[in-house]
Motif scaffolding. Structure first.
Motif, mmCIF file in Angstrom:
data_model
loop_
_atom_site.group_PDB
_atom_site.id
_atom_site.type_symbol
_atom_site.label_atom_id
_atom_site.label_comp_id
_atom_site.label_asym_id
_atom_site.label_seq_id
_atom_site.Cartn_x
_atom_site.Cartn_y
_atom_site.Cartn_z
ATOM 1 N N GLY A 116 50.980 33.422 -34.332
ATOM 2 C CA GLY A 116 51.638 34.578 -34.872
ATOM 3 C C GLY A 116 50.844 35.892 -34.572
ATOM 4 N N LEU A 117 51.516 36.983 -35.493
ATOM 5 C CA LEU A 117 51.530 37.865 -35.512
ATOM 6 C C LEU A 117 50.448 38.208 -36.308
ATOM 7 N N GLN A 118 49.448 39.331 -36.986
ATOM 8 C CA GLN A 118 48.215 39.268 -38.046
ATOM 9 C C GLN A 118 49.197 39.897 -39.021
ATOM 10 N N GLY A 119 48.747 38.359 -40.569
ATOM 11 C CA GLY A 119 48.836 39.156 -41.211
ATOM 12 C C GLY A 119 50.299 38.781 -42.144
ATOM 13 N N VAL A 120 50.489 37.497 -40.893
ATOM 14 C CA VAL A 120 52.026 37.115 -41.075
ATOM 15 C C VAL A 120 52.054 35.312 -42.014
ATOM 16 N N GLY A 121 50.541 34.754 -42.281
ATOM 17 C CA GLY A 121 50.395 33.615 -43.583
ATOM 18 C C GLY A 121 49.940 32.249 -42.859
ATOM 19 N N LYS A 122 49.144 32.363 -40.795
ATOM 20 C CA LYS A 122 48.879 31.877 -40.522
ATOM 21 C C LYS A 122 47.701 30.980 -41.222
ATOM 22 N N THR A 123 46.799 31.776 -41.671
ATOM 23 C CA THR A 123 45.927 31.015 -41.933
ATOM 24 C C THR A 123 46.099 29.737 -43.598
ATOM 25 N N THR A 124 47.005 30.736 -43.958
ATOM 26 C CA THR A 124 47.733 30.215 -45.572
ATOM 27 C C THR A 124 48.486 28.942 -45.180
ATOM 28 N N ILE A 125 49.131 29.102 -44.352
ATOM 29 C CA ILE A 125 49.791 27.975 -43.751
ATOM 30 C C ILE A 125 48.945 26.763 -43.373
ATOM 31 N N ALA A 127 46.240 25.842 -44.151
ATOM 32 C CA ALA A 127 45.461 25.318 -45.680
ATOM 33 C C ALA A 127 46.973 24.308 -45.617
ATOM 34 N N LYS A 128 48.265 24.956 -46.122
ATOM 35 C CA LYS A 128 49.299 24.536 -47.022
ATOM 36 C C LYS A 128 49.526 23.134 -45.882
ATOM 37 N N LEU A 129 49.357 23.090 -44.758
ATOM 38 C CA LEU A 129 49.443 21.855 -43.664
ATOM 39 C C LEU A 129 48.865 21.404 -43.556
ATOM 40 N N TYR A 148 38.497 37.217 -34.011
ATOM 41 C CA TYR A 148 38.444 38.568 -33.878
ATOM 42 C C TYR A 148 38.350 39.274 -35.373
ATOM 43 N N ARG A 149 39.192 38.115 -36.213
ATOM 44 C CA ARG A 149 38.871 38.953 -36.750
ATOM 45 C C ARG A 149 38.375 39.311 -38.454
ATOM 46 N N PRO A 150 37.493 40.192 -38.704
ATOM 47 C CA PRO A 150 36.562 40.279 -39.074
ATOM 48 C C PRO A 150 36.682 38.479 -41.348
ATOM 49 N N ASP A 154 36.317 32.872 -42.663
ATOM 50 C CA ASP A 154 35.104 32.484 -43.430
ATOM 51 C C ASP A 154 36.402 32.575 -45.238
ATOM 52 N N GLN A 155 37.681 32.704 -44.112
ATOM 53 C CA GLN A 155 39.113 32.773 -45.751
ATOM 54 C C GLN A 155 39.352 30.770 -44.773
ATOM 55 N N LEU A 156 39.118 30.937 -43.606
ATOM 56 C CA LEU A 156 39.417 29.459 -43.827
ATOM 57 C C LEU A 156 38.176 28.661 -44.209
ATOM 58 N N LEU A 255 58.323 30.283 -41.591
ATOM 59 C CA LEU A 255 58.713 31.316 -41.822
ATOM 60 C C LEU A 255 58.520 31.506 -43.569
ATOM 61 N N THR A 256 57.444 32.249 -43.818
ATOM 62 C CA THR A 256 56.261 32.661 -44.547
ATOM 63 C C THR A 256 56.963 33.386 -45.713
ATOM 64 N N LYS A 257 56.586 33.918 -46.743
ATOM 65 C CA LYS A 257 56.248 34.842 -47.793
ATOM 66 C C LYS A 257 57.805 35.775 -48.228
ATOM 67 N N LEU A 258 58.722 34.055 -48.126
ATOM 68 C CA LEU A 258 60.462 34.181 -48.617
ATOM 69 C C LEU A 258 60.506 34.468 -50.172
ATOM 70 N N GLY A 282 57.019 28.985 -46.284
ATOM 71 C CA GLY A 282 55.849 29.395 -46.585
ATOM 72 C C GLY A 282 56.447 30.242 -48.670
ATOM 73 N N THR A 283 56.910 29.776 -49.653
ATOM 74 C CA THR A 283 57.556 30.434 -50.917
ATOM 75 C C THR A 283 56.479 30.606 -51.764
ATOM 76 N N GLY A 284 55.353 31.336 -51.352
ATOM 77 C CA GLY A 284 53.911 31.734 -51.751
ATOM 78 C C GLY A 284 52.702 31.448 -51.919
ATOM 79 N N GLU A 285 52.138 32.245 -52.195
ATOM 80 C CA GLU A 285 49.915 32.767 -52.215
ATOM 81 C C GLU A 285 49.295 31.463 -51.845
HETATM 82 N N1 LIG Z 1 53.695 35.765 -51.225
HETATM 83 C C1 LIG Z 1 53.610 35.190 -49.983
HETATM 84 N N2 LIG Z 1 52.288 35.589 -49.608
HETATM 85 C C2 LIG Z 1 51.226 35.317 -48.290
HETATM 86 C C3 LIG Z 1 52.243 34.024 -48.306
HETATM 87 N N3 LIG Z 1 51.560 33.237 -47.126
HETATM 88 C C4 LIG Z 1 50.878 33.970 -46.984
HETATM 89 N N4 LIG Z 1 50.504 34.807 -47.678
HETATM 90 C C5 LIG Z 1 49.544 36.235 -47.952
HETATM 91 O O1 LIG Z 1 49.716 37.142 -46.571
HETATM 92 C C6 LIG Z 1 48.272 37.397 -46.742
HETATM 93 C C7 LIG Z 1 47.807 37.035 -44.836
HETATM 94 O O2 LIG Z 1 47.657 35.469 -45.380
HETATM 95 P P1 LIG Z 1 47.060 35.405 -44.474
HETATM 96 O O3 LIG Z 1 47.146 33.810 -44.089
HETATM 97 O O4 LIG Z 1 45.583 35.461 -44.239
HETATM 98 O O5 LIG Z 1 47.969 35.765 -42.594
HETATM 99 P P2 LIG Z 1 47.562 35.520 -41.261
HETATM 100 O O6 LIG Z 1 46.542 36.751 -40.576
HETATM 101 O O7 LIG Z 1 48.513 34.961 -40.815
HETATM 102 O O8 LIG Z 1 46.079 34.788 -41.033
HETATM 103 C C8 LIG Z 1 47.948 36.805 -47.773
HETATM 104 O O9 LIG Z 1 47.405 37.935 -48.521
HETATM 105 C C9 LIG Z 1 48.981 36.063 -48.200
HETATM 106 O O10 LIG Z 1 47.472 35.467 -49.322
HETATM 107 C C10 LIG Z 1 53.742 33.764 -48.889
HETATM 108 O O11 LIG Z 1 53.928 32.161 -48.465
HETATM 109 N N5 LIG Z 1 54.363 34.527 -49.708
#
Ligand SMILES: Nc1nc2c(ncn2[C@@H]2O[C@H](COP(=O)(O)OP(=O)(O)O)[C@@H](O)[C@H]2O)c(=O)[nH]1
Ligand SMILES: [Mg+2]
Length: 507
Positions: A116-125, A127-129, A148-150, A154-156, A255-258, A282-285
């Motif tokens: 997926g694109l940058q910042g969409v929540g891949k790393t977060t997902i 961990a969730k998975l 690539y991303r500094p 560490d985040q993971l 689908l994240t950040k709903l 994904g419904t939260g951080e």
């Molecule tokens: N509110 C909300 N924030 C999220 C969710 N998933 C990820 N984030 C936030 O989105 C930002 C980018 O997430 P990250 O997992 O680093 O995205 P990546 O660049 O795709 O790996 C972080 O600040 C996360 O805390 C979600 O379901 N809801």
């Protein structure tokens, strides 16, 4: 989530109130409300058009049965408006489904690649998975393939440490396909049963990114190739999904950040446009905010009808089934004390923010915004200042006892009296409900999936049927609660508590 669409359907329902039959003329305004809300929620135009065309065709073409039997065998009347909503529910489900949320495995290993694109929540997902498959008894390995991303590694690592899941990372200068291949070999030799590859994103789709993903796929053949999109991308999510699907054979979309977007139109359109089903939301951080995507659940939530199956699933995770059944039996006999209430409240808190819980209860979606978590804290502190005797027999609490309790928890006497009287009212209602045949009938016909739902899961909950949820937890929307004028001091105290809780949750 998707409040915009919910509001549209609600307006449509209002318009159809009192309408005698569904005709071109009578549904034109309702369809317009739905259309506007779908477009406002950023649902793809073509998807909106064809959805409305199907709803219209069925509304005009189907003969409405105005009298049907419900599950209990009672005859109930169905209004044309209700029939319209039922068509909408079925068509929404059709639009988003069918979905098999289970994760595929090959050779005994559940392997998942997240793209997926940058910042969409891949790393977060990722961990969730990992948490999700752990609950299913798997032993997961996380793979940091974003070099690539500094600080991405560490985040993971930090996330992995917090959920007690090991993270594999590469050597200095090692490229992602090689990292993934080494991780896969390690997972096999060290007895892991799940592996999750967290890949790099880009700001936009480019050829390098796609090639890298293709190389990873060629090397480790993940059984689940999931594209992560966020709801804030709106209509773009659908375009991105189409572009990825051209290069990689996607098995699903996450689908994240709903939680952060009232529109969320992508949830409705992704499947229709790309043919790839959404598998998770994904419904939260925090790592526990993951839901398996069930189109019928989301459809009925969108229509303000709740999502009982989702709720029961949540309960299964936090409730001891046998204990819950025993509690429920007692509660439905009207035999329970404030201690039981405390226990129930703590269980509900484990399910997540109250507003999310109520959004899944049939007919309560609308009050979800009014329930207030700080109210729970308040009730808890009051119960904690009571003696054991008082808790099991609240009738004992007279003025002088109430004064003592109030002092103990820093509340007013009328707070205590209010709680006791609301509690007594609730207990009476529960008892009456128990006599009527328990929760299932109390929940009514609005929950189609209830018939066979495992009640062990839901039974620990306070039956919501007929009860105003704000009665115990919100205090404001209810006629059942005594209205007392809030002094400024009390208001600010409440605010403080709310903030304190918010902080606590963030940690
Ligand atoms: N509110 C909300 N924030 C999220 C969710 N998933 C990820 N984030 C936030 O989105 C930002 C980018 O997430 P990250 O997992 O680093 O995205 P990546 O660049 O795709 O790996 C972080 O600040 C996360 O805390 C979600 O379901 N809801
Ligand atoms: Mg990342």
């Amino acid at each position: 989530m998707l409040e915009t669409v919910t509001a549209g359907f609600k307006n449509a329902t209002e318009r159809l109130r009192g309408v005698r039959e569904l005709s071109e003329e009578s549904i034109v305004d309702a369809l317009r409300d739905v259309r506007m809300s779908l477009l406002e929620a950023d649902v793809d135009l073509n998807v909106t058009r064809s959805f409305l065309a199907r709803v219209k065709e069925r509304s005009l073409g189907e003969k409405i049965q105005t009298r049907v039997r419900d599950r209990a065998g009672h005859k109930i009347r169905v209004t044309p408006g209700q029939h319209f909503i039922k068509i909408c529910e079925e068509e929404l489900t059709e639009l988003m489904g069918p979905v098999d949320p289970s994760l595929a495995s090959s050779a005994g290993m559940v392997s998942i690649m997240l793209a997926g694109l940058q910042g969409v929540g891949k790393t977060t997902i990722a961990a969730k998975l990992a948490v999700h498959v752990k609950k299913q008894g798997k032993k997961p390995l996380l793979v940091a393939a974003d070099i690539y991303r500094p600080a991405a590694v560490d985040q993971l690592k930090t996330l992995g440490a917090s959920i007690d899941v090991p993270v594999h990372h590469g050597e200095e200068g090692e490229l992602p396909p090689s990292i993934c291949a080494a991780a896969f070999a390690r997972a096999k030799s060290e007895g892991f049963s799940a592996i999750i590859y967290d890949t790099a994103g880009r700001l936009a789709i480019d050829d390098d990114l796609m090639t890298e993903l293709e190389d990873i796929v060629a090397g480790v053949a993940p059984a689940n190739k999931l594209l992560v999109c966020d709801a804030l991308m709106g209509r773009d999510a659908v375009n991105v999904a189409s572009a990825f699907a051209e290069r990689i054979e996607l098995d699903g979309v996450v689908l994240t950040k709903l939680d952060g977007d009232a529109r969320g139109g992508a949830a409705l359109a992704v499947k229709a446009v790309t043919g790839v089903p959404i598998k998770f939301l994904g419904t939260g951080e925090t790592v526990d905010r993951l839901e398996e995507f069930r189109p019928e659940g989301l459809a009925s939530r969108i229509l303000g009808m709740g999502d009982i199956v989702g709720l029961v699933k949540d309960f299964e995770e936090v409730v001891d089934e046998k204990e819950a059944e025993e509690d429920a039996a007692r509660i439905l006999k009207g035999r329970f004390g404030l201690d039981d209430l405390l226990k129930q409240m703590r269980m509900i808190q484990k399910l997540g923010p109250l507003k999310d819980v109520f959004a899944k209860i049939p007919m309560f979606g609308e009050v979800a915004d009014k329930v207030d978590d700080s109210e729970l804290v308040k009730v808890e502190s009051m119960i904690q200042s009571m003696t054991r005797n008082e808790r099991s027999n609240p009738k004992l609490i007279n003025k002088s006892r109430a004064t003592r309790i109030a002092k103990g928890c820093g509340r007013t006497v009328s707070d205590i009296e209010g709680l006791v009287s609301r509690f007594m009212q609730m207990r009476k209602m529960m008892g009456a409900m128990g006599k009527q045949g328990g929760m299932l009938s109390a929940l009514g016909g609005g929950a189609p999936a209830m018939g066979g739902a495992p009640m062990g899961g839901g039974a620990g909950m306070m039956p919501p049927g007929g009860m105003d949820p704000a009665m115990m937890f919100g205090g404001r929307s209810s006629g059942a609660t005594k209205k007392h004028t809030d002094s400024k001091a009390r208001k600010s105290k409440r605010k403080q508590q709310r903030n304190a809780r918010k902080k606590k949750r963030k940690k």
